[in-house]
Design a protein around this motif. Structure first.
Motif, mmCIF file in Angstrom:
data_model
loop_
_atom_site.group_PDB
_atom_site.id
_atom_site.type_symbol
_atom_site.label_atom_id
_atom_site.label_comp_id
_atom_site.label_asym_id
_atom_site.label_seq_id
_atom_site.Cartn_x
_atom_site.Cartn_y
_atom_site.Cartn_z
ATOM 1 N N LEU A 404 -35.662 28.424 106.844
ATOM 2 C CA LEU A 404 -35.180 29.800 106.975
ATOM 3 C C LEU A 404 -33.828 29.841 107.685
ATOM 4 N N ARG A 405 -33.684 29.040 108.728
ATOM 5 C CA ARG A 405 -32.386 28.970 109.430
ATOM 6 C C ARG A 405 -31.291 28.488 108.479
ATOM 7 N N GLN A 406 -31.596 27.458 107.723
ATOM 8 C CA GLN A 406 -30.609 26.910 106.797
ATOM 9 C C GLN A 406 -30.236 27.904 105.702
ATOM 10 N N SER A 407 -31.171 28.768 105.349
ATOM 11 C CA SER A 407 -30.924 29.750 104.291
ATOM 12 C C SER A 407 -30.165 30.963 104.795
ATOM 13 N N GLY A 408 -30.071 31.122 106.108
ATOM 14 C CA GLY A 408 -29.343 32.250 106.679
ATOM 15 C C GLY A 408 -30.028 33.584 106.508
ATOM 16 N N VAL A 409 -31.340 33.597 106.384
ATOM 17 C CA VAL A 409 -32.068 34.855 106.216
ATOM 18 C C VAL A 409 -32.691 35.265 107.551
ATOM 19 N N SER A 410 -33.017 36.535 107.654
ATOM 20 C CA SER A 410 -33.706 37.028 108.851
ATOM 21 C C SER A 410 -35.202 37.001 108.601
ATOM 22 N N TRP A 411 -35.955 36.677 109.644
ATOM 23 C CA TRP A 411 -37.409 36.670 109.483
ATOM 24 C C TRP A 411 -38.079 37.132 110.769
ATOM 25 N N LEU A 412 -39.308 37.559 110.631
ATOM 26 C CA LEU A 412 -40.121 37.996 111.759
ATOM 27 C C LEU A 412 -41.435 37.247 111.726
ATOM 28 N N GLU A 413 -41.873 36.780 112.893
ATOM 29 C CA GLU A 413 -43.179 36.143 113.011
ATOM 30 C C GLU A 413 -44.127 37.077 113.744
ATOM 31 N N MET A 414 -45.242 37.380 113.118
ATOM 32 C CA MET A 414 -46.252 38.233 113.713
ATOM 33 C C MET A 414 -47.172 37.402 114.610
ATOM 34 N N GLU A 415 -48.168 38.045 115.174
ATOM 35 C CA GLU A 415 -49.097 37.361 116.066
ATOM 36 C C GLU A 415 -49.833 36.237 115.337
ATOM 37 N N THR A 416 -49.986 35.096 116.027
ATOM 38 C CA THR A 416 -50.647 33.931 115.449
ATOM 39 C C THR A 416 -52.141 34.179 115.256
ATOM 40 N N LEU A 417 -52.668 33.765 114.098
ATOM 41 C CA LEU A 417 -54.094 33.831 113.802
ATOM 42 C C LEU A 417 -54.620 32.411 113.580
ATOM 43 N N TRP A 418 -55.870 32.292 113.191
ATOM 44 C CA TRP A 418 -56.410 30.952 112.925
ATOM 45 C C TRP A 418 -57.249 30.955 111.656
ATOM 46 N N ASP A 419 -57.141 29.821 110.960
ATOM 47 C CA ASP A 419 -57.891 29.610 109.724
ATOM 48 C C ASP A 419 -59.261 29.014 110.034
ATOM 49 N N VAL A 420 -60.146 29.103 109.060
ATOM 50 C CA VAL A 420 -61.436 28.425 109.142
ATOM 51 C C VAL A 420 -61.397 27.245 108.166
ATOM 52 N N ASP A 421 -61.086 26.067 108.693
ATOM 53 C CA ASP A 421 -60.977 24.846 107.889
ATOM 54 C C ASP A 421 -62.005 23.793 108.275
ATOM 55 N N GLU A 422 -62.245 23.644 109.574
ATOM 56 C CA GLU A 422 -63.111 22.598 110.098
ATOM 57 C C GLU A 422 -64.403 23.214 110.645
ATOM 58 N N PRO A 423 -65.449 22.395 110.838
ATOM 59 C CA PRO A 423 -66.685 22.927 111.423
ATOM 60 C C PRO A 423 -66.466 23.667 112.741
ATOM 61 N N ALA A 424 -65.541 23.169 113.584
ATOM 62 C CA ALA A 424 -65.280 23.863 114.852
ATOM 63 C C ALA A 424 -64.763 25.272 114.615
ATOM 64 N N ASP A 425 -63.952 25.448 113.562
ATOM 65 C CA ASP A 425 -63.457 26.790 113.232
ATOM 66 C C ASP A 425 -64.599 27.692 112.781
ATOM 67 N N TRP A 426 -65.525 27.121 112.020
ATOM 68 C CA TRP A 426 -66.680 27.893 111.543
ATOM 69 C C TRP A 426 -67.511 28.396 112.710
ATOM 70 N N TRP A 427 -67.799 27.529 113.683
ATOM 71 C CA TRP A 427 -68.603 27.954 114.828
ATOM 72 C C TRP A 427 -67.838 28.927 115.703
ATOM 73 N N ARG A 428 -66.533 28.775 115.746
ATOM 74 C CA ARG A 428 -65.708 29.738 116.495
ATOM 75 C C ARG A 428 -65.826 31.124 115.864
ATOM 76 N N LEU A 429 -65.818 31.177 114.530
ATOM 77 C CA LEU A 429 -65.979 32.459 113.850
ATOM 78 C C LEU A 429 -67.339 33.066 114.126
ATOM 79 N N GLN A 430 -68.391 32.233 114.078
ATOM 80 C CA GLN A 430 -69.746 32.756 114.352
ATOM 81 C C GLN A 430 -69.848 33.303 115.771
ATOM 82 N N THR A 431 -69.225 32.613 116.716
ATOM 83 C CA THR A 431 -69.241 33.069 118.110
ATOM 84 C C THR A 431 -68.518 34.408 118.241
ATOM 85 N N LEU A 432 -67.399 34.546 117.541
ATOM 86 C CA LEU A 432 -66.643 35.797 117.584
ATOM 87 C C LEU A 432 -67.476 36.955 117.067
ATOM 88 N N LEU A 433 -68.174 36.747 115.973
ATOM 89 C CA LEU A 433 -68.918 37.839 115.351
ATOM 90 C C LEU A 433 -70.216 38.160 116.099
#
Length: 435
Positions: A404-433
């Motif tokens: 993006l820097r090399q392209s000279g465009v403007s960008w905005l980054e929103m708040e970071t989230l997390w994916d569910v890819d690994e078993p630890a992510d799955w249990w994290r989701l269950q704990t959240l819910l």
């Protein structure tokens, strides 16, 4: 069977405590009450929690009046109960409401107790309850309830930013005096404690006095510091999805769920993401399908959600995302948002916020904790962001920033989230819910 009571709860970014509040309403749901949560564009875990723990989840423009009207719309219950997310009902609340309405009342409210240690809060709650009895005016903290037919005949809440409960009470009072139930609901004292008890008391009394003297709701909202309703914006949405075939979908979850369980998780994640994209209502949604759109799962989604389906091309994820953007900008000029299906926390509010960001920036991103990103949006084609990226590594986001820097465009980054890819992510989701 028609529910006798519909509980309408307006929320916005209540993720940290919402699961506890919704679980407390489970006994009422078991006894036949319907629970409708109306989200005003949350960008935390609110949407995911509500989808798991409510009967119905609705997206509406931010503002309690608009949200509560949206939640009540379409209900066939005998009575509507408007409940703030930080207010707890007493045991048997639905029976108390039913008795009041069976006694001939058209509407009513509970007495309120404010949860907090400051001694002045005891005075505040007593004055609130006394004032309500004397004036026949109820506030939202008191869990206002009303016969659905009466609510509909009055046109619901006025679409104003503040004092919607007071305004409706004034119209309901012409129908009849409220049932003032002595049984208490408990509401959080966080508003008073955050801004100072005496300062908040003074502000609320000034706002109420100004309202009765004729000062308009928009002016009061500015005094109160109400953020206002975000402007509407439009964009198309592309959802990248893989068919939920055992051994081919979410295989990294297999150690925890098995191959079939991982495929079922992929199915649920895809359905939830598509529901989120449609609920955001920012523009047309296209499901980009792998291996192709002929799979029975994708055919069912196309029928259920009336979305377009297209085939993902061969190649890495960068090539497939570039295909979706190139196809879109070859036929349209509006922005495009693209997301996968691995982030159950992605909410309609994120999509709406991303579209608004594209009014000021060329690109918007929702970073992921693992070093990639959950969503990318563009208002014009920037092909460089897909070139020379080490996909499926922790370097994806950093390398994308460099492109993006090399392209000279403007960008905005929103708040970071997390994916569910690994078993630890799955249990994290269950704990959240389950929180």
């Amino acid at each position: 069977m028609t529910a006798s009571l519909c509980i309408v709860m307006p929320v916005c970014n209540e993720g940290s405590t919402l699961a506890l509040r919704l679980r407390a309403l489970a006994p009422l749901r078991e006894r036949g009450a319907e629970l409708v949560v109306v989200d005003g564009g949350s960008t935390d875990g609110t949407w995911a929690t509500a989808v798991a723990l409510a009967d119905r989840v609705v997206l509406a423009p931010r503002g309690r009046a608009a949200q509560m009207n949206a939640g009540a719309r379409g209900s066939t219950a005998d009575a509507l109960l408007f409940l703030h997310a930080d207010t707890q009902l007493p045991a048997g609340a639905e029976l108390l409401i039913a008795r009041a309405l069976q006694a001939g009342r058209a509407w009513g409210r509970f007495d309120v107790r404010i949860d907090g240690r400051h001694a002045a809060l005891r005075l505040v709650e007593r004055l609130m309850n006394l004032r309500s009895r004397l004036t026949g005016i109820a506030t939202g903290d008191q869990a206002l309830f009303v016969r659905r037919t009466v609510f509909e005949s009055l046109g619901g809440f006025a679409d104003i930013a503040l004092m919607e409960d007071v305004e409706l009470s004034a119209r309901l009072r012409r129908v009849g005096r409220p049932a003032c139930l002595q049984t208490q609901v408990v509401t959080s004292g966080r508003r008073w404690e955050k801004h100072g008890v005496w300062r908040t008391i003074g502000l609320m009394w000034c706002l109420r006095a100004a309202w009765f003297l004729g000062v308009g709701a928009p002016v009061l909202a500015r005094w109160y510091g109400y953020p206002g309703r975000p402007a509407h914006a439009a964009a198309a949405v592309a959802v990248m999805a893989r068919a939920p075939e055992p051994g081919l979908a979410k295989t990294r979850l297999a150690p925890a769920l098995g191959l079939r369980g991982a495929a079922r998780a992929q199915r649920r994640f895809t359905q939830r993401t598509l529901q989120t994209a449609c609920a955001a209502a920012v523009g047309p949604v296209t499901l980009w399908c792998a291996p192709d759109a002929s799979h029975r799962f994708f055919r069912a989604l196309r029928r259920a959600h009336a979305v377009a389906c297209d085939n993902q091309c061969a190649g890495d994820i960068g090539a497939r995302m570039q295909q979706a953007f190139a196809h879109h900008f070859a036929h349209a000029t509006d922005p495009l948002l693209l997301t996968g299906t691995d982030c159950p926390l992605l909410a309609p509010g994120h999509l709406q916020a991303a579209v608004r960001a594209l009014a000021q920036h060329d690109v918007v991103l929702v970073p992921a904790e693992d070093g990639g990103y959950v969503l990318i949006g563009m208002r014009r084609m920037v092909p460089q962001v897909f070139e020379g990226i080490d996909w499926s590594t922790p370097q994806v986001m950093a390398q994308t920033r460099e492109r993006l820097r090399q392209s000279g465009v403007s960008w905005l980054e929103m708040e970071t989230l997390w994916d569910v890819d690994e078993p630890a992510d799955w249990w994290r989701l269950q704990t959240l819910l389950q929180r």
